[in-house]
Design a protein around this motif. Sequence first.
Motif, mmCIF file in Angstrom:
data_model
loop_
_atom_site.group_PDB
_atom_site.id
_atom_site.type_symbol
_atom_site.label_atom_id
_atom_site.label_comp_id
_atom_site.label_asym_id
_atom_site.label_seq_id
_atom_site.Cartn_x
_atom_site.Cartn_y
_atom_site.Cartn_z
ATOM 1 N N LYS A 83 -4.439 -5.416 0.708
ATOM 2 C CA LYS A 83 -3.759 -4.326 1.107
ATOM 3 C C LYS A 83 -3.564 -3.293 1.081
ATOM 4 O O LYS A 83 -2.501 -2.683 1.242
ATOM 5 C CB LYS A 83 -2.857 -4.992 0.891
ATOM 6 C CG LYS A 83 -1.508 -6.660 0.510
ATOM 7 C CD LYS A 83 -0.581 -7.232 1.065
ATOM 8 C CE LYS A 83 -0.384 -8.608 0.404
ATOM 9 N NZ LYS A 83 -0.483 -9.584 1.618
ATOM 10 N N THR A 84 -4.701 -2.754 1.656
ATOM 11 C CA THR A 84 -4.942 -1.803 1.571
ATOM 12 C C THR A 84 -3.980 -0.322 2.847
ATOM 13 O O THR A 84 -4.293 0.567 2.647
ATOM 14 C CB THR A 84 -6.119 -1.169 2.128
ATOM 15 O OG1 THR A 84 -7.302 -1.957 1.553
ATOM 16 C CG2 THR A 84 -6.750 0.480 2.022
ATOM 17 N N HIS A 85 -3.959 -1.249 3.616
ATOM 18 C CA HIS A 85 -2.910 -0.934 5.035
ATOM 19 C C HIS A 85 -1.379 -0.164 4.505
ATOM 20 O O HIS A 85 -0.798 0.632 5.371
ATOM 21 C CB HIS A 85 -2.575 -1.963 5.594
ATOM 22 C CG HIS A 85 -2.130 -2.862 5.246
ATOM 23 N ND1 HIS A 85 -0.323 -3.101 5.848
ATOM 24 C CD2 HIS A 85 -1.541 -4.515 5.032
ATOM 25 C CE1 HIS A 85 0.059 -3.938 5.565
ATOM 26 N NE2 HIS A 85 -1.318 -4.969 4.737
ATOM 27 N N LEU A 86 -1.213 -0.863 2.758
ATOM 28 C CA LEU A 86 0.173 -0.056 2.374
ATOM 29 C C LEU A 86 0.140 1.060 1.749
ATOM 30 O O LEU A 86 1.042 1.299 2.382
ATOM 31 C CB LEU A 86 0.627 -1.539 1.359
ATOM 32 C CG LEU A 86 1.032 -2.894 1.863
ATOM 33 C CD1 LEU A 86 1.151 -3.526 0.495
ATOM 34 C CD2 LEU A 86 2.295 -3.060 2.904
ATOM 35 N N LEU A 87 -1.340 0.993 1.429
ATOM 36 C CA LEU A 87 -1.528 2.615 1.186
ATOM 37 C C LEU A 87 -1.940 3.739 1.909
ATOM 38 O O LEU A 87 -0.793 4.664 1.910
ATOM 39 C CB LEU A 87 -2.888 2.835 -0.006
ATOM 40 C CG LEU A 87 -3.011 3.972 -0.221
ATOM 41 C CD1 LEU A 87 -1.572 4.868 -1.483
ATOM 42 C CD2 LEU A 87 -4.025 3.774 -1.197
ATOM 43 N N GLU A 88 -2.157 2.999 2.887
ATOM 44 C CA GLU A 88 -2.203 4.097 4.530
ATOM 45 C C GLU A 88 -0.804 4.658 5.017
ATOM 46 O O GLU A 88 -0.325 5.740 5.175
ATOM 47 C CB GLU A 88 -2.984 3.675 5.441
ATOM 48 C CG GLU A 88 -4.410 3.168 5.059
ATOM 49 C CD GLU A 88 -4.949 1.930 6.349
ATOM 50 O OE1 GLU A 88 -4.941 1.319 6.753
ATOM 51 O OE2 GLU A 88 -6.221 3.501 6.426
ATOM 52 N N GLU A 89 -0.047 3.225 4.934
ATOM 53 C CA GLU A 89 1.376 2.849 5.500
ATOM 54 C C GLU A 89 2.290 4.123 4.576
ATOM 55 O O GLU A 89 2.950 5.186 5.319
ATOM 56 C CB GLU A 89 2.392 2.165 5.674
ATOM 57 C CG GLU A 89 1.623 1.884 6.372
ATOM 58 C CD GLU A 89 1.896 -0.772 7.244
ATOM 59 O OE1 GLU A 89 0.689 -1.012 7.632
ATOM 60 O OE2 GLU A 89 2.621 -0.713 5.581
ATOM 61 N N ALA A 90 2.281 4.156 3.533
ATOM 62 C CA ALA A 90 3.040 5.091 2.480
ATOM 63 C C ALA A 90 2.114 6.399 2.570
ATOM 64 O O ALA A 90 3.370 7.368 2.756
ATOM 65 C CB ALA A 90 3.013 4.249 0.660
ATOM 66 N N CYS A 91 1.074 6.778 2.460
ATOM 67 C CA CYS A 91 0.431 8.585 3.150
ATOM 68 C C CYS A 91 1.155 8.483 4.449
ATOM 69 O O CYS A 91 1.463 9.655 4.447
ATOM 70 C CB CYS A 91 -0.443 8.099 2.536
ATOM 71 S SG CYS A 91 -1.427 7.742 1.362
ATOM 72 N N THR A 92 1.033 8.109 5.483
ATOM 73 C CA THR A 92 2.238 8.671 6.626
ATOM 74 C C THR A 92 3.284 8.684 6.165
ATOM 75 O O THR A 92 3.728 10.330 6.622
ATOM 76 C CB THR A 92 1.196 7.653 7.814
ATOM 77 O OG1 THR A 92 -0.651 7.041 7.440
ATOM 78 C CG2 THR A 92 1.860 7.994 8.830
ATOM 79 N N ARG A 93 4.073 8.180 6.210
ATOM 80 C CA ARG A 93 5.337 8.385 5.607
ATOM 81 C C ARG A 93 5.689 9.813 5.281
ATOM 82 O O ARG A 93 6.602 10.322 4.900
ATOM 83 C CB ARG A 93 5.993 6.779 4.828
ATOM 84 C CG ARG A 93 6.385 5.584 5.464
ATOM 85 C CD ARG A 93 7.266 4.615 4.845
ATOM 86 N NE ARG A 93 6.458 4.432 3.600
ATOM 87 C CZ ARG A 93 5.833 3.414 3.553
ATOM 88 N NH1 ARG A 93 5.854 2.157 4.174
ATOM 89 N NH2 ARG A 93 5.324 3.248 2.594
ATOM 90 N N ALA A 94 4.720 9.909 3.992
ATOM 91 C CA ALA A 94 4.854 10.919 3.042
ATOM 92 C C ALA A 94 4.246 12.220 3.439
ATOM 93 O O ALA A 94 4.786 13.145 2.815
ATOM 94 C CB ALA A 94 4.929 10.736 1.634
ATOM 95 N N GLY A 95 3.486 11.417 4.509
ATOM 96 C CA GLY A 95 2.981 13.142 4.584
ATOM 97 C C GLY A 95 1.779 13.379 4.007
ATOM 98 O O GLY A 95 1.236 14.334 3.464
ATOM 99 N N GLN A 96 1.711 12.403 2.350
ATOM 100 C CA GLN A 96 0.539 12.369 1.628
ATOM 101 C C GLN A 96 -0.842 12.696 2.472
ATOM 102 O O GLN A 96 -1.375 11.567 2.711
ATOM 103 C CB GLN A 96 0.881 11.408 1.099
ATOM 104 C CG GLN A 96 -0.398 11.617 -0.104
ATOM 105 C CD GLN A 96 -0.698 12.079 -1.047
ATOM 106 O OE1 GLN A 96 0.234 13.005 -1.551
ATOM 107 N NE2 GLN A 96 -1.650 13.225 -1.210
ATOM 108 N N LYS A 97 -1.708 14.104 1.926
ATOM 109 C CA LYS A 97 -3.379 14.066 2.681
ATOM 110 C C LYS A 97 -4.144 13.424 1.903
ATOM 111 O O LYS A 97 -4.116 13.058 1.049
ATOM 112 C CB LYS A 97 -3.753 15.195 1.886
ATOM 113 C CG LYS A 97 -5.075 15.711 2.747
ATOM 114 C CD LYS A 97 -5.118 17.299 2.582
ATOM 115 C CE LYS A 97 -6.953 17.437 3.107
ATOM 116 N NZ LYS A 97 -7.248 18.627 2.670
#
Length: 280
Positions: free
Chosen positions: A234-248
Motif C-alpha cells: 500500500k505505497t499510496h499510504l506513504l505518499e499520502e502521509a508524506c504529502t500531509r506532513a510536508g515530508q520531502k
Amino acid sequence: MTIETLSTNRSFGGTQGVYAHDSAETGVRMTFSVFVPDHAPGAKLPVIWYLSGLTCTHANVTEKGEFRRACAELGLIFVAPDTSPRGEDVPDDPAGAYDFGLGAGFYVDATQPPFAEHYHMRSYIEHELPELVAGNFPVDMARQGIMGHSMGGHGALTISLRNPGRFRSTSAFAPIVAPSQVPWGHKALDGYLGTDQAAWQEYDACALIDGGARLPDLLVDQGDADNFLTEQLKTHLLEEACTRAGQKATIRMQPGYDHSYYFISTFMAEHLAWHADRLK
Ligand SMILES: N[C@@H](CCC(=O)N[C@@H](CS)C(=O)NCC(=O)O)C(=O)O
C-alpha cells in the motif's frame, strides 16, 4: 565484543565478509555480512545498513543484491544483518508460516511470551550491531545511511524516523509502510507486541510521520507488478502521509517490476549513489 569470521572473498576491489557473534540482545549467535571497499590505511568510510525482508538471512542481498560494484566505486561499507534470532530455543510461528517468527523479526522488541525472550531485533539493529561494527570495521559513524526491502524497508523507515539525526540518508525498495493497516503487520505486531494498537505506533512509518517524525529526505522504489502491493505494501499510504506532513520524498512506481531481487538489483546502484551524495 568478539566476532568470528565465517568467510571472506575478494570482490570488486574490496572484501566481502560473513561474520558471527554471540548477541546479548537476542541471546543467540547472529550472522551478518559486511562489504569493505579497499581504502587508504586509517581511513574511515560511510556505512549503509541494509535490512532484508521476510524469509531472508544476510545471504539473500549479499548474493543477489548486486551492490558491490557501486559500493566499491562510491567507497561505501555495506552491512547486511539477519532478520530474526535463530536456533533450537527460538520460538517460531506455530504453523511454521513464513511471515512470523524465524526470518520475520519485523525489527521490533517483542513484549509477548514466548517471543519476548529472543525477538529483540529493534535493539539489535539500533544498538548492539552498530557498536559491534564500529568496533571491528573502518566505519565513520557520523556518516550512516539505511535502506531495506519489504519488511526491511519498514525496518529502515521506522528506525530512521525514531532516531532523528542518526542517518543522513534513508531509502527503501517495496517497503511495508503502514503495518497497522495490513495483514502482515497485524499478524506480526499482534504476536510480538499484543493487541493494544497504541504499542504498534512506533513501528508504523505512516503513524510516525503523522505523529511528527521527519527525515531529511526519502527515496522509495516500488514495482507496479509486485504481487504484495495491493494487500500488504500500500505505497499510496506513504505518499499520502508524506504529502500531509510536508515530508520531502521521492516515491517512484516502476512499471513491470515485481517484489524480487531482480527488481532490487536493478535499482540498487541508483539508491547507493543517492546515499553517497548525502554521505559526502
Ligand atoms: N517467498 C515467500 C514470500 C516472501 C518474500 O517474497 N520475501 C521477500 C522479502 S518480503 C524476499 O526477499 N525473499 C527472498 C528472496 O527473494 O531471496 C512466499 O512464500 O510467498
